[in-house]
Design a protein around this motif. Structure first.
Motif, mmCIF file in Angstrom:
data_model
loop_
_atom_site.group_PDB
_atom_site.id
_atom_site.type_symbol
_atom_site.label_atom_id
_atom_site.label_comp_id
_atom_site.label_asym_id
_atom_site.label_seq_id
_atom_site.Cartn_x
_atom_site.Cartn_y
_atom_site.Cartn_z
ATOM 1 N N PRO A 21 7.559 -6.165 37.496
ATOM 2 C CA PRO A 21 7.357 -5.326 36.097
ATOM 3 C C PRO A 21 8.265 -4.405 35.941
ATOM 4 O O PRO A 21 8.872 -3.652 36.950
ATOM 5 C CB PRO A 21 5.997 -5.076 36.160
ATOM 6 C CG PRO A 21 5.294 -5.882 37.562
ATOM 7 C CD PRO A 21 6.471 -6.166 38.451
ATOM 8 N N ASP A 22 8.633 -4.012 34.600
ATOM 9 C CA ASP A 22 9.648 -3.060 34.176
ATOM 10 C C ASP A 22 9.390 -1.780 34.856
ATOM 11 O O ASP A 22 10.184 -0.896 35.308
ATOM 12 C CB ASP A 22 10.063 -2.929 32.677
ATOM 13 C CG ASP A 22 10.649 -4.239 32.225
ATOM 14 O OD1 ASP A 22 11.501 -4.847 33.310
ATOM 15 O OD2 ASP A 22 10.509 -4.503 31.149
ATOM 16 N N ALA A 23 8.033 -1.268 34.766
ATOM 17 C CA ALA A 23 7.646 0.070 35.526
ATOM 18 C C ALA A 23 7.805 0.004 36.863
ATOM 19 O O ALA A 23 8.107 1.304 37.312
ATOM 20 C CB ALA A 23 6.140 0.115 35.102
ATOM 21 N N HIS A 24 7.857 -0.793 37.525
ATOM 22 C CA HIS A 24 8.009 -0.683 38.946
ATOM 23 C C HIS A 24 9.491 -1.311 39.355
ATOM 24 O O HIS A 24 9.587 -1.277 40.678
ATOM 25 C CB HIS A 24 7.169 -1.762 39.669
ATOM 26 C CG HIS A 24 5.631 -1.449 39.450
ATOM 27 N ND1 HIS A 24 4.859 -0.199 39.728
ATOM 28 C CD2 HIS A 24 4.745 -1.990 38.697
ATOM 29 C CE1 HIS A 24 3.759 -0.113 39.349
ATOM 30 N NE2 HIS A 24 3.718 -1.143 38.646
ATOM 31 N N ARG A 40 20.096 -7.278 34.089
ATOM 32 C CA ARG A 40 19.416 -6.435 32.974
ATOM 33 C C ARG A 40 20.052 -5.014 33.000
ATOM 34 O O ARG A 40 20.458 -4.294 33.766
ATOM 35 C CB ARG A 40 17.820 -6.232 33.752
ATOM 36 C CG ARG A 40 17.038 -7.403 33.681
ATOM 37 C CD ARG A 40 15.630 -7.115 33.823
ATOM 38 N NE ARG A 40 14.904 -8.379 34.377
ATOM 39 C CZ ARG A 40 13.717 -8.144 35.198
ATOM 40 N NH1 ARG A 40 13.040 -7.184 35.103
ATOM 41 N NH2 ARG A 40 13.083 -9.111 35.488
ATOM 42 N N LYS A 41 19.604 -4.326 31.798
ATOM 43 C CA LYS A 41 20.165 -3.191 31.434
ATOM 44 C C LYS A 41 19.125 -2.246 32.419
ATOM 45 O O LYS A 41 17.907 -2.234 32.286
ATOM 46 C CB LYS A 41 20.062 -2.789 30.009
ATOM 47 C CG LYS A 41 20.651 -1.459 29.790
ATOM 48 C CD LYS A 41 20.757 -1.221 28.047
ATOM 49 C CE LYS A 41 21.484 -0.008 27.679
ATOM 50 N NZ LYS A 41 21.596 0.119 26.402
ATOM 51 N N ASN A 42 19.764 -1.464 33.009
ATOM 52 C CA ASN A 42 18.939 -0.530 33.968
ATOM 53 C C ASN A 42 19.658 0.980 33.981
ATOM 54 O O ASN A 42 20.701 1.047 34.256
ATOM 55 C CB ASN A 42 18.710 -1.103 35.256
ATOM 56 C CG ASN A 42 17.793 -0.609 36.018
ATOM 57 O OD1 ASN A 42 16.976 0.385 35.628
ATOM 58 N ND2 ASN A 42 17.408 -1.095 37.323
ATOM 59 N N ASP A 43 18.792 1.807 34.193
ATOM 60 C CA ASP A 43 19.199 3.323 34.715
ATOM 61 C C ASP A 43 18.823 3.719 36.035
ATOM 62 O O ASP A 43 19.427 4.429 36.631
ATOM 63 C CB ASP A 43 18.513 4.303 33.862
ATOM 64 C CG ASP A 43 18.569 4.006 32.404
ATOM 65 O OD1 ASP A 43 19.679 3.423 31.837
ATOM 66 O OD2 ASP A 43 17.927 4.673 31.469
#
Length: 67
Positions: A21-24, A40-43
């Motif tokens: 999941p995006d949150a984890h 994926r776009k990611n910081d």
């Protein structure tokens, strides 16, 4: 469509969809700035050993097998 024997047979051979999941998710770094190894776009990125993104790990395994 009915749940007949052919559909049941096909469903029996499907692999489970696994994604973090995006949150984890913490992606592995990519050569493309601002993207994880999975695309994926990611910081949030971390070295491969600390990355929690299952898609990044799967992409790395696929690249290793292909190369």
């Amino acid at each position: 469509m009915s749940e007949g024997p052919i559909k049941q047979w096909r469903d029996g051979h499907k692999t489970d969809r696994v994604s973090t999941p995006d949150a984890h998710r913490v992606c592995a770094p990519s050569p493309v700035k601002g993207r994880g190894y999975c695309g994926r776009k990611n910081d949030r990125t971390a070295p491969f050993k600390d990355a929690t993104c299952s898609d990044c790990h799967a992409a790395a395994r696929a690249d290793k097998e292909a190369g």
